[in-house]
Design a protein around this motif. Structure first.
Motif, PDB file in Angstrom:
ATOM      1  N   VAL A   1     -25.071 116.652  -4.238  1.00 28.76           N
ATOM      2  CA  VAL A   1     -24.014 116.507  -3.238  1.00 28.76           C
ATOM      3  C   VAL A   1     -23.174 115.275  -3.525  1.00 28.76           C
ATOM      4  O   VAL A   1     -23.636 114.287  -4.104  1.00 28.76           O
ATOM      5  N   MET A   2     -21.929 115.351  -3.105  1.00 30.17           N
ATOM      6  CA  MET A   2     -21.013 114.213  -3.188  1.00 30.17           C
ATOM      7  C   MET A   2     -21.215 113.355  -1.951  1.00 30.17           C
ATOM      8  O   MET A   2     -21.160 113.837  -0.824  1.00 30.17           O
TER       9      MET A   2
ATOM     10  N   ALA B   1     -12.224 118.277  -2.756  1.00 30.31           N
ATOM     11  CA  ALA B   1     -12.587 119.687  -2.584  1.00 30.31           C
ATOM     12  C   ALA B   1     -12.933 120.328  -3.925  1.00 30.31           C
ATOM     13  O   ALA B   1     -13.895 121.113  -4.027  1.00 30.31           O
ATOM     14  N   ALA B   2     -12.178 119.985  -4.965  1.00 25.41           N
ATOM     15  CA  ALA B   2     -12.445 120.554  -6.285  1.00 25.41           C
ATOM     16  C   ALA B   2     -13.788 120.069  -6.822  1.00 25.41           C
ATOM     17  O   ALA B   2     -14.531 120.833  -7.460  1.00 25.41           O
ATOM     18  N   ILE B   3     -14.117 118.814  -6.571  1.00 24.37           N
ATOM     19  CA  ILE B   3     -15.403 118.276  -7.027  1.00 24.37           C
ATOM     20  C   ILE B   3     -16.560 118.989  -6.323  1.00 24.37           C
ATOM     21  O   ILE B   3     -17.532 119.410  -6.970  1.00 24.37           O
ATOM     22  N   LYS B   4     -16.455 119.140  -5.018  1.00 28.01           N
ATOM     23  CA  LYS B   4     -17.517 119.801  -4.260  1.00 28.01           C
ATOM     24  C   LYS B   4     -17.721 121.245  -4.722  1.00 28.01           C
ATOM     25  O   LYS B   4     -18.863 121.722  -4.831  1.00 28.01           O
ATOM     26  N   GLU B   5     -16.642 121.921  -5.018  1.00 22.92           N
ATOM     27  CA  GLU B   5     -16.754 123.302  -5.500  1.00 22.92           C
ATOM     28  C   GLU B   5     -17.371 123.349  -6.889  1.00 22.92           C
ATOM     29  O   GLU B   5     -18.189 124.225  -7.197  1.00 22.92           O
ATOM     30  N   ALA B   6     -17.003 122.378  -7.744  1.00 18.32           N
ATOM     31  CA  ALA B   6     -17.524 122.354  -9.111  1.00 18.32           C
ATOM     32  C   ALA B   6     -19.014 122.045  -9.158  1.00 18.32           C
ATOM     33  O   ALA B   6     -19.687 122.363 -10.147  1.00 18.32           O
ATOM     34  N   LEU B   7     -19.551 121.426  -8.100  1.00 21.62           N
ATOM     35  CA  LEU B   7     -20.976 121.088  -8.068  1.00 21.62           C
ATOM     36  C   LEU B   7     -21.863 122.314  -7.852  1.00 21.62           C
ATOM     37  O   LEU B   7     -23.036 122.309  -8.240  1.00 21.62           O
TER      38      LEU B   7
ATOM     39  N   ASP C   1     -12.688 105.710  -5.212  1.00 24.84           N
ATOM     40  CA  ASP C   1     -11.283 105.743  -5.628  1.00 24.84           C
ATOM     41  C   ASP C   1     -11.082 106.989  -6.478  1.00 24.84           C
ATOM     42  O   ASP C   1     -12.026 107.766  -6.699  1.00 24.84           O
ATOM     43  N   ALA C   2      -9.880 107.162  -6.971  1.00 23.36           N
ATOM     44  CA  ALA C   2      -9.561 108.383  -7.718  1.00 23.36           C
ATOM     45  C   ALA C   2     -10.375 108.514  -8.995  1.00 23.36           C
ATOM     46  O   ALA C   2     -10.642 109.629  -9.463  1.00 23.36           O
ATOM     47  N   ASP C   3     -10.785 107.383  -9.558  1.00 25.39           N
ATOM     48  CA  ASP C   3     -11.491 107.402 -10.841  1.00 25.39           C
ATOM     49  C   ASP C   3     -13.003 107.585 -10.722  1.00 25.39           C
ATOM     50  O   ASP C   3     -13.676 107.769 -11.741  1.00 25.39           O
ATOM     51  N   HIS C   4     -13.527 107.492  -9.524  1.00 27.54           N
ATOM     52  CA  HIS C   4     -14.982 107.501  -9.376  1.00 27.54           C
ATOM     53  C   HIS C   4     -15.438 108.421  -8.250  1.00 27.54           C
ATOM     54  O   HIS C   4     -14.753 108.563  -7.231  1.00 27.54           O
ATOM     55  N   VAL C   5     -16.615 109.018  -8.452  1.00 29.72           N
ATOM     56  CA  VAL C   5     -17.253 109.812  -7.410  1.00 29.72           C
ATOM     57  C   VAL C   5     -18.752 109.507  -7.441  1.00 29.72           C
ATOM     58  O   VAL C   5     -19.354 109.376  -8.516  1.00 29.72           O
TER      59      VAL C   5
ATOM     60  N   THR D   1     -29.218 108.588  -7.205  1.00 31.20           N
ATOM     61  CA  THR D   1     -27.851 108.388  -6.766  1.00 31.20           C
ATOM     62  C   THR D   1     -27.100 107.801  -7.954  1.00 31.20           C
ATOM     63  O   THR D   1     -27.618 106.898  -8.633  1.00 31.20           O
ATOM     64  N   PHE D   2     -25.917 108.323  -8.235  1.00 30.96           N
ATOM     65  CA  PHE D   2     -25.199 107.875  -9.422  1.00 30.96           C
ATOM     66  C   PHE D   2     -23.693 108.014  -9.228  1.00 30.96           C
ATOM     67  O   PHE D   2     -23.218 108.822  -8.435  1.00 30.96           O
ATOM     68  N   THR D   3     -22.972 107.173  -9.951  1.00 29.35           N
ATOM     69  CA  THR D   3     -21.512 107.173  -9.899  1.00 29.35           C
ATOM     70  C   THR D   3     -20.964 107.698 -11.220  1.00 29.35           C
ATOM     71  O   THR D   3     -21.377 107.224 -12.293  1.00 29.35           O
TER      72      THR D   3
END
Length: 304
Positions: A158-159, A105-111, A164-168, A76-78
């Motif tokens: 998976v996400m 949504a863009a992050i999930k698609e990019a994964l 926040d906006a800067d971290h996932v 698990t990582f940030t």
């Protein structure tokens, strides 16, 4: 005749919940000292700032290290979005920035392209060797190095959170040789916003789970006491992904001498499969099964 190693002739696995700020080698040395063991090694390096499972093998269990190294692992990582660093983690120097922040949504698609069989370029600050030298040493010396892409199996990515906006926050299950820092770097590039690892934890590795890991403080507390031995796990846990074959005294004797030995009939293995043999519940050898015999590649010399 080789010199005998100093320390106890003790074999098994200790699952350590590695703290941030220490190297994997430091953990191994600490565990070896705590047990007064004559031999120790680990199954898969963790970056100094990473935490979580570091499986340390003692004695004859070091012969099973490759099977844990090859096993699936979960992290698990940030990821810190908007910045790239020269080390691909928070310890490095920021070398590029962006004000763009992708949507969930863009992050999930990019994964999605990161799943399955992929080719991954290791970080420049890594232990990969280039002409016999570690990449991180060349990078520290300011040399411009290029690392070749390596194959990697990513079973899941998976996400799990967007603080926040800067971290996932992501969770990944992958095979041998995966660099989480490379995932963060390449994800940031795919999203067009840059990225690096902010926090990293290995939550399990093969059969070993972080929830069962002994902390650094607990190891220090129990060091050189009989109570520490209670946390030692059997050598054969490192062989969890291989089938077990049982043998009789004659077969066990031949195997211990490095010769093919008869094993009891089974339907669990086929000709040429890798397996391990046991006698009276104790591991004897690892090898290839052929026509009723195990042909050993590693033999365990466990004390009586």
């Amino acid at each position: 005749m080789g010199r005998k190693r100093k320390g106890r002739d003790i074999s098994g696995w200790l699952v350590v919940d590695k703290p941030a700020g220490v190297t994997s080698t430091t953990v191994v040395n600490k565990v070896r000292w705590a047990f007064n063991a004559n031999k120790a090694g680990h199954a898969g390096t963790l970056d100094p700032d990473a935490t979580g499972v570091l499986a340390v093998a003692l004695g004859e269990a070091t012969k099973t290290v490759p099977y844990i190294t090859d096993a699936l692992k979960a992290y698990t990582f940030t990821v810190r979005l908007g910045q790239s660093t020269n080390t691909d983690d928070a310890e490095g120097e920021v070398i590029a920035q962006s004000d763009d922040r992708p949507s969930d949504a863009a992050i999930k698609e990019a994964l999605l392209p990161f799943l399955g069989d992929v080719m991954q370029v290791p970080p420049k600050f890594s232990a990969v060797k280039i002409d016999g030298q570690r990449a991180y040493k060349l990078a520290r010396d300011g040399e411009d190095i290029t690392l070749a892409a390596r194959p990697l199996w990513v079973e899941e990515l998976v996400m799990t959170d967007r603080p926040d906006a800067d971290h996932v926050t992501l969770e990944m299950t992958c095979g041998k040789g995966g660099y989480v820092r490379s995932i963060a770097r390449d994800l940031g590039a795919a999203l067009g916003c840059h990225g690096h690892v902010r926090e990293l934890r290995r939550i399990w590795s093969g059969p070993f789970d972080a929830a069962d890991g002994l902390t650094w403080d607990r190891i220090e507390e129990l060091a050189r006491t009989p109570d520490l031995d209670n946390y030692l796990r059997p050598l054969e846990e490192g062989l969890a992904d291989l089938p077990e074959l049982k043998c009789q005294p004659e077969g066990a004797t031949r195997l211990r001498n490095g010769n093919p030995g008869m094993v009891l009939p089974t339907t669990d293995v086929e000709y040429g499969d890798e397996a391990w043999a046991s006698y009276q519940g104790r591991p004897v050898a690892v090898g290839r099964y052929k026509s009723g015999e195990l042909h050993p590649s590693r033999v365990f010399n466990l004390p009586d």
